[in-house]
Structure formats: structure tokens, C-alpha cells
Design a protein around this motif. Structure first.
Motif, mmCIF file in Angstrom:
data_model
loop_
_atom_site.group_PDB
_atom_site.id
_atom_site.type_symbol
_atom_site.label_atom_id
_atom_site.label_comp_id
_atom_site.label_asym_id
_atom_site.label_seq_id
_atom_site.Cartn_x
_atom_site.Cartn_y
_atom_site.Cartn_z
ATOM 1 N N ALA A 1 -42.166 2.405 59.588
ATOM 2 C CA ALA A 1 -41.178 1.816 60.496
ATOM 3 C C ALA A 1 -40.727 2.831 61.548
ATOM 4 C CB ALA A 1 -39.981 1.297 59.702
ATOM 5 N N ILE A 2 -40.594 4.083 61.159
ATOM 6 C CA ILE A 2 -40.220 5.120 62.130
ATOM 7 C C ILE A 2 -41.314 5.283 63.180
ATOM 8 C CG2 ILE A 2 -39.783 7.600 62.412
ATOM 9 C CD1 ILE A 2 -38.362 7.515 59.668
ATOM 10 N N ARG A 3 -42.566 5.117 62.766
ATOM 11 C CA ARG A 3 -43.699 5.243 63.699
ATOM 12 C C ARG A 3 -44.025 3.939 64.428
ATOM 13 N NH1 ARG A 3 -45.881 7.915 59.085
ATOM 14 N NH2 ARG A 3 -47.040 6.016 58.654
ATOM 15 N N ILE B 1 -39.286 13.822 62.888
ATOM 16 C CA ILE B 1 -39.465 14.970 63.793
ATOM 17 C C ILE B 1 -40.302 14.560 65.003
ATOM 18 C CG2 ILE B 1 -40.632 17.208 64.009
ATOM 19 C CD1 ILE B 1 -39.686 17.796 61.120
ATOM 20 N N LYS B 2 -41.311 13.747 64.761
ATOM 21 C CA LYS B 2 -42.160 13.285 65.867
ATOM 22 C C LYS B 2 -41.356 12.488 66.893
ATOM 23 C CE LYS B 2 -46.966 12.419 65.725
ATOM 24 N NZ LYS B 2 -48.097 11.820 65.077
ATOM 25 N N GLN B 3 -40.332 11.787 66.427
ATOM 26 C CA GLN B 3 -39.507 10.984 67.338
ATOM 27 C C GLN B 3 -38.606 11.844 68.222
ATOM 28 O OE1 GLN B 3 -40.105 8.032 68.011
ATOM 29 N NE2 GLN B 3 -41.410 7.528 66.287
ATOM 30 N N ARG C 1 -32.055 7.262 73.179
ATOM 31 C CA ARG C 1 -31.496 6.614 71.979
ATOM 32 C C ARG C 1 -32.321 6.961 70.744
ATOM 33 N NH1 ARG C 1 -26.933 4.041 71.045
ATOM 34 N NH2 ARG C 1 -27.121 2.310 69.648
ATOM 35 N N THR C 2 -33.638 6.896 70.851
ATOM 36 C CA THR C 2 -34.500 7.209 69.711
ATOM 37 C C THR C 2 -34.375 8.674 69.335
ATOM 38 O OG1 THR C 2 -36.020 5.449 70.337
ATOM 39 C CG2 THR C 2 -36.881 7.146 68.856
ATOM 40 N N ARG C 3 -34.322 9.552 70.333
ATOM 41 C CA ARG C 3 -34.127 10.982 70.057
ATOM 42 C C ARG C 3 -32.809 11.214 69.323
ATOM 43 N NH1 ARG C 3 -35.858 12.660 75.183
ATOM 44 N NH2 ARG C 3 -33.705 12.666 75.826
#
Length: 170
Positions: A64-66, A96-98, A105-107
Motif C-alpha cells: 500500500a505504501i508503494r 523511506i522511498k516515499q 503531503r506524501t513526504r
């Protein structure tokens, strides 16, 4: 199937009933919706249903994060922040990839999720790099969230600063 319905009433009612009943037999179907629903809101409702049932696996959370949709990513990062125990390395790596995401917002959601536990070496390195990249940014929320991660391991962040080739910028 109702978790991915176009009508929000159906999604919310299905989610409420599934959480109330806590029927483990439906977990594989909910996990499938979390991964494969055609709509982002279906994947989000499935994610939060699994979270509420204490059945959110690290593979579902990392997927879900990816996810390609920012709403799913942000909700997954919020769910990560609400975990009762530190997430496994595959989930931390996805968060971390995000940090490299172009969406502020995602950061921010990734930083807030990472600030809940003592960061590992990779998280320290990624947040440290982000700090030097955003030190002149007007995004005070991201800068504050970076300090939230740093407060969990201040000595390690200081070491990373001194070891950095940009140490004179701090």
C-alpha cells in the motif's frame, strides 16, 4: 466486494460490519481487495479494515505504501504510524522511498510515520539527506517532522551531520 463499492455508504457499512464481526475467514478476501481493488478508495477501505481487525500484514502495508495512487500511499503511511510495534524492515524501506516523492503531503506522511520509532541507519541517512535538501525550504511542516525523526536518535543524526560532505551547511 462492498469495500470497493462506488457509493461511500456501502463501503463504510461493509467496513463497520467486518470490523464488528472480526471474522478471520474473510481476511484473505479483504487482503485481495487491499491489493487489487480497481479504485483507490476500495484499497484504502480494505487497508483500514485490516488495520482495525489487527490483521494488517507487513506485505500488505508495504504494498500500500508503494501503491501508485497518493491517497493509498498517504493512508498506508498513516496506518504505519499507528502500528503498536515497530514495523519490519520492508515497511520501513517502503516509507523511506516515499521521502523522495515529489508530493509534499506524501513526504510529510512518511516523515511522521518514521518518527514513531527509533530510526535505523537507512532511515537516518535518508532523513539526513532530505534535511540538507530542504533546509532552505519554506515547508516548515516537513522540517518539523524531520526533527521528530531526529529526536529518536539525536546522537546518530549529529554523527551523520559531521560525516556528511555538506557538514559546513549545518
Amino acid at each position: 466486494e462492498k469495500l470497493a463499492h462506488a457509493n461511500a455508504w456501502w463501503r463504510e457499512t461493509a467496513q463497520r460490519i467486518l470490523v464488528e464481526r472480526r471474522d478471520a475467514a474473510v481476511l484473505p478476501a479483504i487482503r485481495a481487495v487491499a491489493l487489487k481493488a480497481a479504485t483507490a478508495h476500495g484499497r484504502v477501505h480494505a487497508l483500514w479494515t485490516l488495520h482495525a481487525m489487527n490483521a494488517l500484514s507487513s506485505s500488505n502495508l508495504a504494498a500500500a505504501i508503494r501503491d501508485t495512487h497518493p491517497t493509498v500511499q498517504n493512508n498506508a503511511l498513516r496506518a504505519m504510524a499507528e502500528l503498536r510495534t515497530a514495523p519490519p524492515s520492508n515497511v520501513v524501506a517502503a516509507a523511506i522511498k516515499q521521502l523522495k516523492d515529489t508530493s509534499e503531503r506524501t513526504r510529510l506522511e512518511a516523515l511522521l510515520a518514521l518518527s514513531q520509532w527509533t530510526p535505523d541507519k537507512d532511515a537516518i541517512s535518508a532523513v539526513h539527506k532530505l534535511f540538507s535538501d530542504l533546509k532552505d525550504s519554506k515547508d516548515m511542516w516537513a522540517r518539523s517532522a524531520m526533527l521528530g525523526v531526529a529526536r529518536r536518535a539525536p546522537t546518530n543524526f549529529i554523527r551523520a551531520s559531521f560525516a556528511s560532505d555538506k557538514s559546513d551547511n549545518y
